[in-house]
Design a protein around this motif. Structure first.
Motif, PDB file in Angstrom:
ATOM      1  N   LYS A 122       0.840  -1.208   0.000  1.00  0.00           N
ATOM      2  CA  LYS A 122       0.000   0.000   0.000  1.00  0.00           C
ATOM      3  C   LYS A 122       0.873   1.255   0.000  1.00  0.00           C
ATOM      4  CE  LYS A 122      -3.263   2.440   2.958  1.00  0.00           C
ATOM      5  NZ  LYS A 122      -3.954   2.403   4.257  1.00  0.00           N
ATOM      6  N   LYS A 123       1.941   1.223   0.784  1.00  0.00           N
ATOM      7  CA  LYS A 123       2.861   2.362   0.840  1.00  0.00           C
ATOM      8  C   LYS A 123       3.537   2.568  -0.511  1.00  0.00           C
ATOM      9  CE  LYS A 123       6.683   4.112   3.611  1.00  0.00           C
ATOM     10  NZ  LYS A 123       7.596   3.836   4.729  1.00  0.00           N
ATOM     11  N   ASP A 143       0.986   4.022  -2.900  1.00  0.00           N
ATOM     12  CA  ASP A 143       0.302   5.208  -2.366  1.00  0.00           C
ATOM     13  C   ASP A 143      -1.182   4.969  -2.112  1.00  0.00           C
ATOM     14  OD1 ASP A 143       2.626   6.825  -2.348  1.00  0.00           O
ATOM     15  OD2 ASP A 143       2.364   7.274  -4.475  1.00  0.00           O
ATOM     16  N   GLY A 144      -1.534   3.764  -1.689  1.00  0.00           N
ATOM     17  CA  GLY A 144      -2.912   3.447  -1.363  1.00  0.00           C
ATOM     18  C   GLY A 144      -3.825   3.239  -2.557  1.00  0.00           C
ATOM     19  N   GLN A 145      -3.272   3.288  -3.750  1.00  0.00           N
ATOM     20  CA  GLN A 145      -4.057   3.114  -4.977  1.00  0.00           C
ATOM     21  C   GLN A 145      -3.898   1.687  -5.493  1.00  0.00           C
ATOM     22  OE1 GLN A 145      -5.983   5.722  -6.004  1.00  0.00           O
ATOM     23  NE2 GLN A 145      -5.204   6.659  -4.130  1.00  0.00           N
ATOM     24  N   THR A 149      -8.656  -0.916   3.011  1.00  0.00           N
ATOM     25  CA  THR A 149      -7.264  -0.463   2.916  1.00  0.00           C
ATOM     26  C   THR A 149      -6.603  -0.321   4.284  1.00  0.00           C
ATOM     27  OG1 THR A 149      -7.995   1.853   2.870  1.00  0.00           O
ATOM     28  CG2 THR A 149      -7.637   0.770   0.744  1.00  0.00           C
ATOM     29  N   ASP A 150      -7.358  -0.552   5.349  1.00  0.00           N
ATOM     30  CA  ASP A 150      -6.798  -0.455   6.694  1.00  0.00           C
ATOM     31  C   ASP A 150      -6.311  -1.834   7.117  1.00  0.00           C
ATOM     32  OD1 ASP A 150      -6.023   0.399   9.144  1.00  0.00           O
ATOM     33  OD2 ASP A 150      -8.037   0.734   9.926  1.00  0.00           O
ATOM     34  N   VAL A 208      -8.364  -3.240  -2.327  1.00  0.00           N
ATOM     35  CA  VAL A 208      -8.468  -1.797  -2.564  1.00  0.00           C
ATOM     36  C   VAL A 208      -9.770  -1.466  -3.291  1.00  0.00           C
ATOM     37  CG1 VAL A 208      -7.434   0.155  -3.793  1.00  0.00           C
ATOM     38  CG2 VAL A 208      -5.982  -1.381  -2.475  1.00  0.00           C
ATOM     39  N   TYR A 226      -4.320  -7.697  -3.303  1.00  0.00           N
ATOM     40  CA  TYR A 226      -4.219  -6.286  -2.924  1.00  0.00           C
ATOM     41  C   TYR A 226      -5.192  -5.454  -3.751  1.00  0.00           C
ATOM     42  CZ  TYR A 226      -2.460  -1.538  -2.671  1.00  0.00           C
ATOM     43  OH  TYR A 226      -2.383  -0.174  -2.533  1.00  0.00           O
TER      44      TYR A 226
END
Length: 148
Positions: A70-71, A74-76, A127-128, A122, A118
């Motif tokens: 995710k990092k 960028d969470g996308q 996403t948490d 998303v 992943y």
């Protein structure tokens, strides 16, 4: 949160645990369709919280790998085309996510599955990856009545 997200052997995608029956689990697909179905004891069902990736130092829980992915993204959604990527491209991409992964025991198919999971998470708005459920979350009402 990953405790209620399940992978079922032989079935594509990921499933959310909805309820527990007498001899089965009621699961719902994470895709747009949200189809519900039973998962029986004969099905190999595993929670994402119980999965780990091999590293040179031991094992890393899947949630930590998902946080690193995710990092990196960028969470996308992942923009990496894992379906057409060569084994070398997959290894290079994954080494940016988990630099010390065990190259002998983590196969290209594992990396592809991780990226697809992943993306499914998303798309479903999950996403948490660090959130851990308290023991009472996710229980059936019937389970609570028995305990009281």
């Amino acid at each position: 949160m990953l405790e209620t997200i399940l992978a079922i052997s032989g079935k594509p995608g990921l499933y959310r645990l909805v309820s527990r029956g007498n001899r089965s689990l009621i699961v719902e697909t994470l895709d747009e369709v949200k189809k519900r179905m039973p998962a029986f004891a004969a099905d190999k069902v595993i929670s994402l919280a119980d999965i780990a990736m091999y590293t040179d130092d031991g094992e890393v829980p899947l949630q930590e790998v998902l946080v690193a992915l995710k990092k990196k993204e960028d969470g996308q959604l992942s923009t990496f085309d894992y379906k057409k990527a060569s084994h070398e491209d997959l290894a290079e991409y994954f080494s940016a996510v988990l630099p010390n992964y065990d190259r002998d025991r983590v196969y290209p198919s594992d990396i592809k599955k991780l990226i697809s999971w992943y993306n499914l998470l998303v798309k479903a708005g999950i996403t948490d990856f660090d959130k851990v459920l308290t023991p009472t979350e996710g229980e059936n009402i019937a389970d609570r009545e028995v305990k009281e």
